[in-house]
Structure formats: structure tokens, C-alpha cells
Design a protein around this motif. Structure first.
Motif, mmCIF file in Angstrom:
data_model
loop_
_atom_site.group_PDB
_atom_site.id
_atom_site.type_symbol
_atom_site.label_atom_id
_atom_site.label_comp_id
_atom_site.label_asym_id
_atom_site.label_seq_id
_atom_site.Cartn_x
_atom_site.Cartn_y
_atom_site.Cartn_z
ATOM 1 N N LYS A 26 0.810 -1.239 -0.140
ATOM 2 C CA LYS A 26 0.059 -0.056 0.022
ATOM 3 C C LYS A 26 0.738 1.244 0.140
ATOM 4 N N SER A 28 4.367 3.675 1.478
ATOM 5 C CA SER A 28 5.386 3.997 2.839
ATOM 6 C C SER A 28 4.686 4.997 3.540
ATOM 7 N N TYR A 54 1.641 -1.313 4.823
ATOM 8 C CA TYR A 54 2.530 -0.013 4.475
ATOM 9 C C TYR A 54 3.828 -0.350 4.987
#
Length: 169
Positions: A26, A28, A54
Motif C-alpha cells: 500500500k 510507505s 505499509y
């Protein structure tokens, strides 16, 4: 790497922590904590974001906070000008983009999260930079103006408002 050092244009060593070794599906996240909080305190928060896809999670230690060096011995959170925080963050963003490019990450899936002082830094950053690498930002309770009257029993007169403001302090 925990406590990574970068040097900016003023020769100040800024530190930040990176949590997560793999690239998240998804994107950073870059986090700037509130006043007095250090990046290592965000280990559990980073782990939760990593579990949700993430990674890496970058957490900055602003000047005088967390693992970053103090400018004065007596005042841990001292900074000469709030704009230095913003300049430090601009420099960190450049380093984050370079790091993501180095590891094959997608710079277009970068998100910003902050609270309190970090949100104040974020607002300054976004006001200065109309084009940013951030896809979205969440800034909780930005420290825009400190109300010193809330910390004493003074009446909110014109003089006290002036005296017990950021400028007066």
C-alpha cells in the motif's frame, strides 16, 4: 536501521528511524511525532501499519527531540526558529525519496501522518511546498499556537494574552 543520521545544509545531524525491511503493497508512511516524543516510541504504531501493508515507516526525530541532538543543555526541545523544523523535514523528505528509489519503492505511494508539533511542521511544509511526494496526509491536533494562559491562573486580559503568548514567552 534505527536512528539513521542525515546531515542538512546547516551541518545539524537529524535522526530518524526506519521500521520495516520489505516494501509494503500500500506504500510507505512518514511520521513526525508530537513535542517530546521520539521515533522509537512509534515501534508499535509502525508494526501495526506494516501489518496493514505499509512499509517502510519513517519516523523523524525533530531537533532536540528523540534521538536527535539537543541544541542547548538546559532546554531539550529548544529550537531557534520553528522554520528550522520545516527545513529539516524538507531535507528528510529528499532522503526518504532517495531511499525509496534505492530499494525500488514507489515514491507515488507515500503518506504523511503526524500529531501536535509534527502536524505544525507538516502544515508549514505543505504551505511551502505546493508539489509534494505525498499521496495523502493526516495531521491531528496541529500545534499552531500555544496557549500559555491554560498553564497558569492569569485572566485573559490584553496584556496577559500578549505576555503569555509564544512571543511573550
Amino acid at each position: 536501521p534505527l536512528g539513521k543520521k542525515i546531515k542538512d545544509h546547516s551541518k545539524y545531524e537529524l535522526r530518524y528511524s526506519i521500521f520495516g525491511c520489505d516494501l509494503g503493497k500500500k506504500g510507505s508512511i512518514v511520521i513526525i511525532p508530537g513535542r517530546g516524543e521520539g521515533s522509537v516510541e512509534f515501534y508499535e504504531t509502525a508494526r501495526e501499519f506494516i501489518n496493514r501493508g505499509y512499509s517502510p515507516i519513517f519516523v523523524m526525530d525533530p531537533r532536540g527531540q528523540g534521538l536527535s541532538p539537543r541544541l542547548l543543555d538546559l532546554q531539550k526541545g529548544h529550537v531557534e526558529n520553528f522554520n528550522h523544523y520545516i527545513s529539516d523535514f524538507e531535507y528528510m523528505v529528499k532522503n526518504v525519496k532517495a531511499y525509496l528509489q534505492e530499494i525500488g519503492g514507489d515514491k507515488s505511494s507515500l503518506f504523511y501522518l503526524s500529531n501536535s508539533m509534527g502536524a505544525g511542521i507538516g502544515l508549514g511544509y505543505f504551505m511551502r511546498n505546493t508539489k509534494t511526494p505525498f499521496k495523502a496526509a493526516a495531521m491531528l491536533g496541529p500545534m499552531i499556537r500555544i496557549n500559555y494562559l491554560a498553564f497558569n491562573n492569569k485572566k485573559p486580559t490584553w496584556f496577559n494574552n500578549l505576555l503569555y503568548s509564544e512571543n511573550g514567552a
